[in-house]
Design an enzyme around this catalytic site. Structure first.
Site, PDB file in Angstrom:
ATOM      1  N   ASP A  21       0.850  -1.188   0.000  1.00 53.82           N
ATOM      2  CA  ASP A  21       0.000   0.000   0.000  1.00 53.82           C
ATOM      3  C   ASP A  21       0.884   1.236   0.000  1.00 53.82           C
ATOM      4  OD1 ASP A  21      -2.220  -1.632   0.193  1.00 53.82           O
ATOM      5  OD2 ASP A  21      -2.395  -1.409   2.369  1.00 53.82           O
ATOM      6  N   GLY A  51      -2.584  -5.712   2.586  1.00 56.23           N
ATOM      7  CA  GLY A  51      -3.324  -6.774   1.908  1.00 56.23           C
ATOM      8  C   GLY A  51      -4.014  -7.663   2.930  1.00 56.23           C
ATOM      9  N   GLY A  90     -17.096  -3.323  14.131  1.00 58.40           N
ATOM     10  CA  GLY A  90     -16.186  -2.318  14.692  1.00 58.40           C
ATOM     11  C   GLY A  90     -16.311  -2.228  16.200  1.00 58.40           C
ATOM     12  N   GLY A 121     -18.682  -4.434  18.347  1.00 56.24           N
ATOM     13  CA  GLY A 121     -18.515  -5.859  18.580  1.00 56.24           C
ATOM     14  C   GLY A 121     -18.817  -6.728  17.368  1.00 56.24           C
ATOM     15  N   ASP A 177      -8.302  -8.092   9.754  1.00 51.72           N
ATOM     16  CA  ASP A 177      -7.377  -9.202   9.493  1.00 51.72           C
ATOM     17  C   ASP A 177      -6.854  -9.768  10.813  1.00 51.72           C
ATOM     18  OD1 ASP A 177      -7.635  -8.600   6.679  1.00 51.72           O
ATOM     19  OD2 ASP A 177      -6.252  -6.940   7.008  1.00 51.72           O
TER      20      ASP A 177
END
Lengths: 290, 290
Positions: free
Chosen positions: B15, B40, B205, B208, B236
């Site tokens: 990125d 990624g 977020g 929860g 991730d």
């Protein structure tokens, strides 16, 4: 001290160009094609002028991390890189250019240019016959122009819009020659002191070049070019042809004609691949019957 | 043949993030700050899961030219890179992200992902207990999901918008678990066959995670995190925590709780620097009184 012909101050840039289907101002855009090219006002000039053996020194700021290969290439062209200042910590300069064929959106990362202090180089005071200032740190450039005994050529290019009115006025008053395109000329003409004007060389793309010299105007038509590849860098090519001729014959009008010929040759090929020696440019000049 | 726990198919991305003052859709924008980060969906997952010693193999396509250092880093974390296909000719995948703090404009270069054919890997038929499909070539992914005897986890993330309605429906019907956020859930719920639904794990977020399992809904609150650094990669991180727990205890609700704890830890630090071992995550779990 030996005086060299020309110092050229500008950008040695890496351009990252991405082709997209449609430019928007937010969201996610797939890149259809991406390429990285060596560019920049000085970079392009150097790649072309090095083929002609022009006696000049490049002055620029670049990053060791991102520009190592570009510098190797310039060195392999026999250029003196003593005045290309290499910074260890910052990356760039870069230009990210997204293009959808109709519009461009450019993101410019000045990288080490923001900390570069060329006004500290004593060679710029009296080491050259001509100093050519194109894109780059304008306050530094003005400082140098004020104290140098060289002839000043002012060529702010796309960065003309960063100059204040008074900065523009002062830089023009210090200059022997000003170079610009038609849009830039609209700003330039307001800054000229017409009691003591510089020579103005106005490039107009396919409509040729106008040389404005103290009231007189000379129009020099462009040449028709077939097998047109890409006009990127045509202006830098013009300057390479201009100076190579000017260094030999000291004749502005003749140098402009040579500039036009070189620009016409360069747009037929990627700049990196341009390899015509000056002798060939001279032959084209003779045949053109200019 | 020995069956490994997990194959994770996604992006190993570089990125390039530039901070700008104001996003526009054409013209020239100065970059105030630029940084390049390893990212990624799969890249982030791998950087975190490697700290926990999770038994998994990454599957992705990258360029040898642009991703050499990233691959070295992943190898140094002890990951098996046999199924990360390295392409010689194309660059990427890259994501250029311009951000003015309010909006983002992302240019995505899929690079070698467009030519990657993971459906040719026989290991994906019966080499793993679970195949996790996140971003990447959806037609290839569907082909694999159809013929594999592994449990399928479908997690299309931001690329959910590339799926047609019928592709989405089919992928969901082949899946044991579907992961999504709230926006993605709006598309997912239309594709679910409610006579035989997968378990849906919906991340929300700071509010929860919701686990929807055949009519029952379990809400698991997020943890309050102080010293919040950056939420990039939190999703991730959740998945890394989820799978590490799930591989040990085979309990989805418990694994979600572990995912929440890991996400909360990772957003306090750059992902690259995250280095908490699993034992420490277990201690936090015990103290949290979940």
């Amino acid at each position: 001290m030996v005086t060299k012909f020309l110092a050229y101050l500008g950008h040695i840039n890496i351009d990252i160009i991405f082709r997209v289907n449609k430019l928007v101002s937010s969201g996610s855009v797939p890149i259809e094609h991406e390429e990285q090219v060596y560019g920049g006002t000085l970079g392009n000039f150097a790649l072309i002028a090095s083929r002609f053996g022009l006696d000049f020194d490049p002055y620029a700021a670049v990053s060791s991390e991102t520009h190592a290969d570009y510098l190797k290439l310039l060195a392999s062209r026999g250029l003196n890189l003593d005045h290309v200042k290499v910074f260890q910590d910052s990356r760039g300069p870069f230009c990210y250019i997204a293009s959808d064929r109709n519009n461009q959106l450019a993101f410019i990362n000045q990288g080490p240019n923001v900390e570069w202090k060329p006004s500290q180089e004593s060679s710029l005071v009296d080491g050259y016959r001509i100093l050519h200032f194109t894109t780059g740190p304008r306050h530094e450039y003005l400082k140098i122009a004020r104290k140098s005994s060289s002839d000043i050529v002012f060529d702010p290019s796309q960065e003309i819009y960063l100059y204040s009115e008074s900065e523009l006025k002062e830089f023009i008053s210090l200059s022997k020659i000003v170079m610009c395109n038609e849009q830039e000329y609209d700003r330039i003409k307001e800054g000229v002191d017409y009691s003591d004007p510089p020579v103005i060389i106005k490039t107009m793309g396919s409509r040729g070049v106008q040389v404005l010299d103290n009231g007189s105007t000379v129009n020099i038509p462009a040449r028709k070019v077939d097998n047109h590849y890409d006009t990127v860098g045509a202006g830098d090519a013009f300057r390479a042809g201009f100076y190579t001729s000017y260094s030999k014959d000291n004749d502005i009008i003749k140098a402009v004609k040579y500039g036009i010929i070189v620009a016409g040759e360069v747009i037929r090929t990627p700049i990196l691949k341009f390899d015509k020696p000056w002798s060939e440019i001279e032959s084209i000049f003779s045949e053109a019957g200019y």
